[in-house]
Write a protein that holds these residues in place. Structure first.
Motif, PDB file in Angstrom:
ATOM      1  N   MET A   1       0.843  -1.181   0.000  1.00 24.28           N
ATOM      2  CA  MET A   1       0.000   0.000   0.000  1.00 24.28           C
ATOM      3  C   MET A   1       0.882   1.235   0.000  1.00 24.28           C
ATOM      4  SD  MET A   1      -3.088  -1.149   2.508  1.00 24.28           S
ATOM      5  CE  MET A   1      -4.188   0.118   1.972  1.00 24.28           C
ATOM      6  N   ILE A   2       0.419   2.250  -0.678  1.00 23.93           N
ATOM      7  CA  ILE A   2       1.195   3.472  -0.841  1.00 23.93           C
ATOM      8  C   ILE A   2       0.386   4.648  -0.303  1.00 23.93           C
ATOM      9  CG2 ILE A   2       2.332   4.947  -2.527  1.00 23.93           C
ATOM     10  CD1 ILE A   2       2.504   2.402  -4.294  1.00 23.93           C
ATOM     11  N   ASN A  33      -3.991   0.593  -2.269  1.00 26.64           N
ATOM     12  CA  ASN A  33      -3.404  -0.681  -2.658  1.00 26.64           C
ATOM     13  C   ASN A  33      -3.279  -0.697  -4.179  1.00 26.64           C
ATOM     14  OD1 ASN A  33      -2.725  -3.341  -3.189  1.00 26.64           O
ATOM     15  ND2 ASN A  33      -4.050  -4.157  -1.593  1.00 26.64           N
ATOM     16  N   GLU A  34      -2.063  -0.763  -4.658  1.00 29.43           N
ATOM     17  CA  GLU A  34      -1.817  -0.658  -6.106  1.00 29.43           C
ATOM     18  C   GLU A  34      -2.422  -1.806  -6.903  1.00 29.43           C
ATOM     19  OE1 GLU A  34       1.821  -2.425  -4.116  1.00 29.43           O
ATOM     20  OE2 GLU A  34       0.544  -0.716  -3.746  1.00 29.43           O
ATOM     21  N   GLN A  35      -2.774  -2.911  -6.261  1.00 29.75           N
ATOM     22  CA  GLN A  35      -3.364  -4.052  -6.966  1.00 29.75           C
ATOM     23  C   GLN A  35      -4.810  -3.801  -7.384  1.00 29.75           C
ATOM     24  OE1 GLN A  35      -2.926  -7.318  -4.311  1.00 29.75           O
ATOM     25  NE2 GLN A  35      -0.726  -7.526  -4.664  1.00 29.75           N
ATOM     26  N   PHE A  36      -5.473  -2.853  -6.743  1.00 31.09           N
ATOM     27  CA  PHE A  36      -6.885  -2.608  -7.024  1.00 31.09           C
ATOM     28  C   PHE A  36      -7.132  -1.339  -7.833  1.00 31.09           C
ATOM     29  CE2 PHE A  36      -6.922  -5.063  -3.002  1.00 31.09           C
ATOM     30  CZ  PHE A  36      -7.508  -6.214  -3.509  1.00 31.09           C
ATOM     31  N   VAL A  37      -6.084  -0.718  -8.361  1.00 27.55           N
ATOM     32  CA  VAL A  37      -6.249   0.514  -9.139  1.00 27.55           C
ATOM     33  C   VAL A  37      -6.827   0.175 -10.507  1.00 27.55           C
ATOM     34  CG1 VAL A  37      -5.052   2.448 -10.225  1.00 27.55           C
ATOM     35  CG2 VAL A  37      -4.428   1.723  -7.919  1.00 27.55           C
ATOM     36  N   VAL A  38      -7.918   0.855 -10.850  1.00 20.90           N
ATOM     37  CA  VAL A  38      -8.597   0.626 -12.118  1.00 20.90           C
ATOM     38  C   VAL A  38      -8.215   1.696 -13.138  1.00 20.90           C
ATOM     39  CG1 VAL A  38     -10.852   0.463 -13.242  1.00 20.90           C
ATOM     40  CG2 VAL A  38     -10.528  -0.497 -10.966  1.00 20.90           C
ATOM     41  N   SER A  39      -8.191   2.962 -12.691  1.00 23.19           N
ATOM     42  CA  SER A  39      -7.847   4.037 -13.622  1.00 23.19           C
ATOM     43  C   SER A  39      -7.170   5.184 -12.883  1.00 23.19           C
ATOM     44  CB  SER A  39      -9.087   4.552 -14.362  1.00 23.19           C
ATOM     45  OG  SER A  39      -9.928   5.250 -13.481  1.00 23.19           O
ATOM     46  N   PRO A  85      -0.461  13.025 -12.767  1.00 25.56           N
ATOM     47  CA  PRO A  85      -0.803  11.640 -13.091  1.00 25.56           C
ATOM     48  C   PRO A  85       0.422  10.755 -13.349  1.00 25.56           C
ATOM     49  CG  PRO A  85      -2.230  13.133 -14.292  1.00 25.56           C
ATOM     50  CD  PRO A  85      -1.193  13.974 -13.611  1.00 25.56           C
ATOM     51  N   GLU A  86       1.442  11.321 -13.994  1.00 29.00           N
ATOM     52  CA  GLU A  86       2.645  10.537 -14.279  1.00 29.00           C
ATOM     53  C   GLU A  86       3.344  10.131 -12.985  1.00 29.00           C
ATOM     54  OE1 GLU A  86       2.384  13.826 -15.442  1.00 29.00           O
ATOM     55  OE2 GLU A  86       1.388  13.260 -17.302  1.00 29.00           O
ATOM     56  N   THR A  87       3.419  11.044 -12.035  1.00 34.90           N
ATOM     57  CA  THR A  87       4.067  10.769 -10.757  1.00 34.90           C
ATOM     58  C   THR A  87       3.281   9.748  -9.958  1.00 34.90           C
ATOM     59  OG1 THR A  87       4.871  13.051 -10.738  1.00 34.90           O
ATOM     60  CG2 THR A  87       4.971  11.843  -8.661  1.00 34.90           C
ATOM     61  N   VAL A  88       1.972   9.894  -9.919  1.00 33.04           N
ATOM     62  CA  VAL A  88       1.120   8.961  -9.188  1.00 33.04           C
ATOM     63  C   VAL A  88       1.216   7.569  -9.806  1.00 33.04           C
ATOM     64  CG1 VAL A  88      -1.271   8.423  -8.564  1.00 33.04           C
ATOM     65  CG2 VAL A  88      -0.429  10.764  -8.375  1.00 33.04           C
ATOM     66  N   ALA A  89       1.167   7.487 -11.138  1.00 32.36           N
ATOM     67  CA  ALA A  89       1.263   6.194 -11.819  1.00 32.36           C
ATOM     68  C   ALA A  89       2.614   5.530 -11.550  1.00 32.36           C
ATOM     69  CB  ALA A  89       1.045   6.373 -13.320  1.00 32.36           C
ATOM     70  N   ARG A  90       3.669   6.326 -11.533  1.00 31.38           N
ATOM     71  CA  ARG A  90       5.005   5.775 -11.255  1.00 31.38           C
ATOM     72  C   ARG A  90       5.061   5.217  -9.834  1.00 31.38           C
ATOM     73  NH1 ARG A  90       7.768  10.088 -12.000  1.00 31.38           N
ATOM     74  NH2 ARG A  90       7.606   9.961 -14.239  1.00 31.38           N
ATOM     75  N   ARG A  91       4.509   5.942  -8.872  1.00 30.70           N
ATOM     76  CA  ARG A  91       4.511   5.468  -7.476  1.00 30.70           C
ATOM     77  C   ARG A  91       3.676   4.210  -7.306  1.00 30.70           C
ATOM     78  NH1 ARG A  91       3.243   9.618  -3.072  1.00 30.70           N
ATOM     79  NH2 ARG A  91       3.833   7.826  -1.823  1.00 30.70           N
ATOM     80  N   LEU A  92       2.605   4.086  -8.077  1.00 28.51           N
ATOM     81  CA  LEU A  92       1.752   2.910  -7.994  1.00 28.51           C
ATOM     82  C   LEU A  92       2.276   1.754  -8.843  1.00 28.51           C
ATOM     83  CD1 LEU A  92      -1.754   4.624  -8.142  1.00 28.51           C
ATOM     84  CD2 LEU A  92      -0.774   3.401  -6.203  1.00 28.51           C
ATOM     85  N   GLY A  93       3.323   2.002  -9.617  1.00 31.58           N
ATOM     86  CA  GLY A  93       3.869   0.956 -10.475  1.00 31.58           C
ATOM     87  C   GLY A  93       2.967   0.632 -11.645  1.00 31.58           C
ATOM     88  N   GLN A  94       2.194   1.603 -12.105  1.00 34.23           N
ATOM     89  CA  GLN A  94       1.216   1.376 -13.170  1.00 34.23           C
ATOM     90  C   GLN A  94       1.706   1.812 -14.542  1.00 34.23           C
ATOM     91  OE1 GLN A  94      -1.767  -0.148 -12.660  1.00 34.23           O
ATOM     92  NE2 GLN A  94      -1.167  -0.423 -10.542  1.00 34.23           N
ATOM     93  N   ILE A  95       2.954   2.240 -14.667  1.00 34.61           N
ATOM     94  CA  ILE A  95       3.453   2.692 -15.964  1.00 34.61           C
ATOM     95  C   ILE A  95       3.997   1.499 -16.734  1.00 34.61           C
ATOM     96  CG2 ILE A  95       5.224   4.053 -17.143  1.00 34.61           C
ATOM     97  CD1 ILE A  95       4.810   6.217 -15.153  1.00 34.61           C
ATOM     98  N   ASN A  96       3.362   1.224 -17.852  1.00 34.57           N
ATOM     99  CA  ASN A  96       3.826   0.152 -18.729  1.00 34.57           C
ATOM    100  C   ASN A  96       4.373   0.799 -19.992  1.00 34.57           C
ATOM    101  OD1 ASN A  96       2.947  -1.814 -16.951  1.00 34.57           O
ATOM    102  ND2 ASN A  96       0.910  -1.884 -17.868  1.00 34.57           N
ATOM    103  N   ASN A  97       5.552   0.405 -20.379  1.00 36.42           N
ATOM    104  CA  ASN A  97       6.164   0.974 -21.571  1.00 36.42           C
ATOM    105  C   ASN A  97       5.933   0.113 -22.794  1.00 36.42           C
ATOM    106  OD1 ASN A  97       7.139   3.137 -20.149  1.00 36.42           O
ATOM    107  ND2 ASN A  97       9.042   2.103 -19.594  1.00 36.42           N
ATOM    108  N   THR A  98       4.964  -0.798 -22.743  1.00 40.23           N
ATOM    109  CA  THR A  98       4.684  -1.656 -23.882  1.00 40.23           C
ATOM    110  C   THR A  98       3.389  -1.213 -24.536  1.00 40.23           C
ATOM    111  OG1 THR A  98       3.519  -3.226 -22.487  1.00 40.23           O
ATOM    112  CG2 THR A  98       5.870  -3.635 -22.857  1.00 40.23           C
ATOM    113  N   LEU A  99       3.359  -1.285 -25.840  1.00 44.24           N
ATOM    114  CA  LEU A  99       2.188  -0.901 -26.618  1.00 44.24           C
ATOM    115  C   LEU A  99       1.462  -2.172 -27.037  1.00 44.24           C
ATOM    116  CD1 LEU A  99       0.584   1.356 -28.003  1.00 44.24           C
ATOM    117  CD2 LEU A  99       2.076   1.075 -29.971  1.00 44.24           C
ATOM    118  N   LEU A 100       0.181  -2.241 -26.749  1.00 44.67           N
ATOM    119  CA  LEU A 100      -0.603  -3.418 -27.130  1.00 44.67           C
ATOM    120  C   LEU A 100      -1.018  -3.311 -28.576  1.00 44.67           C
ATOM    121  CD1 LEU A 100      -2.890  -3.771 -24.001  1.00 44.67           C
ATOM    122  CD2 LEU A 100      -0.812  -5.039 -24.528  1.00 44.67           C
ATOM    123  N   LYS A 101      -0.924  -4.409 -29.292  1.00 45.94           N
ATOM    124  CA  LYS A 101      -1.379  -4.421 -30.678  1.00 45.94           C
ATOM    125  C   LYS A 101      -2.884  -4.606 -30.689  1.00 45.94           C
ATOM    126  CE  LYS A 101       2.891  -6.324 -32.416  1.00 45.94           C
ATOM    127  NZ  LYS A 101       3.546  -7.415 -33.100  1.00 45.94           N
TER     128      LYS A 101
END
Length: 102
Positions: A1-2, A33-39, A85-101
């Motif tokens: 938890m953060i 809890n970063e596991q339950f973040v939806v958006s 938003p970028e800072t919050v996403a980084r702290r929650l570990g929600q930043i993915n650098n992969t692009l979905l096809k």
């Protein structure tokens, strides 16, 4: 938890006097809890409230606000936290650098 600093709306809403209610906001603490973040998205309307002076007076004009939505067991909650938003996403570990096809 953060841990984050949350903007809490403490406005007293009287159903009969709803249009005359004076907005009142306070800062609080929330653990997410970063596991339950939806958006995660920017809460631009809070930037307007800050510029109008409706948020706590110790806040800097450069602050940005993020709306974090969580979903646990069918209960959805939205928290407005202080930070970009970028800072919050980084702290929650929600930043993915992969692009979905797709």
């Amino acid at each position: 938890m953060i841990r984050f600093v949350e903007v809490v709306n403490k406005t007293d809403f009287n159903p009969r006097m709803e249009r005359t209610a004076v907005p009142h906001f306070e800062l609080g603490e929330v653990w997410i809890n970063e596991q339950f973040v939806v958006s995660i998205r920017e809460a631009t309307n809070y930037n307007k409230l800050l510029a109008e002076g409706q948020l706590p007076p110790k806040m800097d004009e450069a602050h940005r606000f993020t709306s974090v939505t969580t979903n646990m067991g069918g209960a959805t909650e939205t928290h407005v936290v202080v930070g970009a938003p970028e800072t919050v996403a980084r702290r929650l570990g929600q930043i993915n650098n992969t692009l979905l096809k797709g």
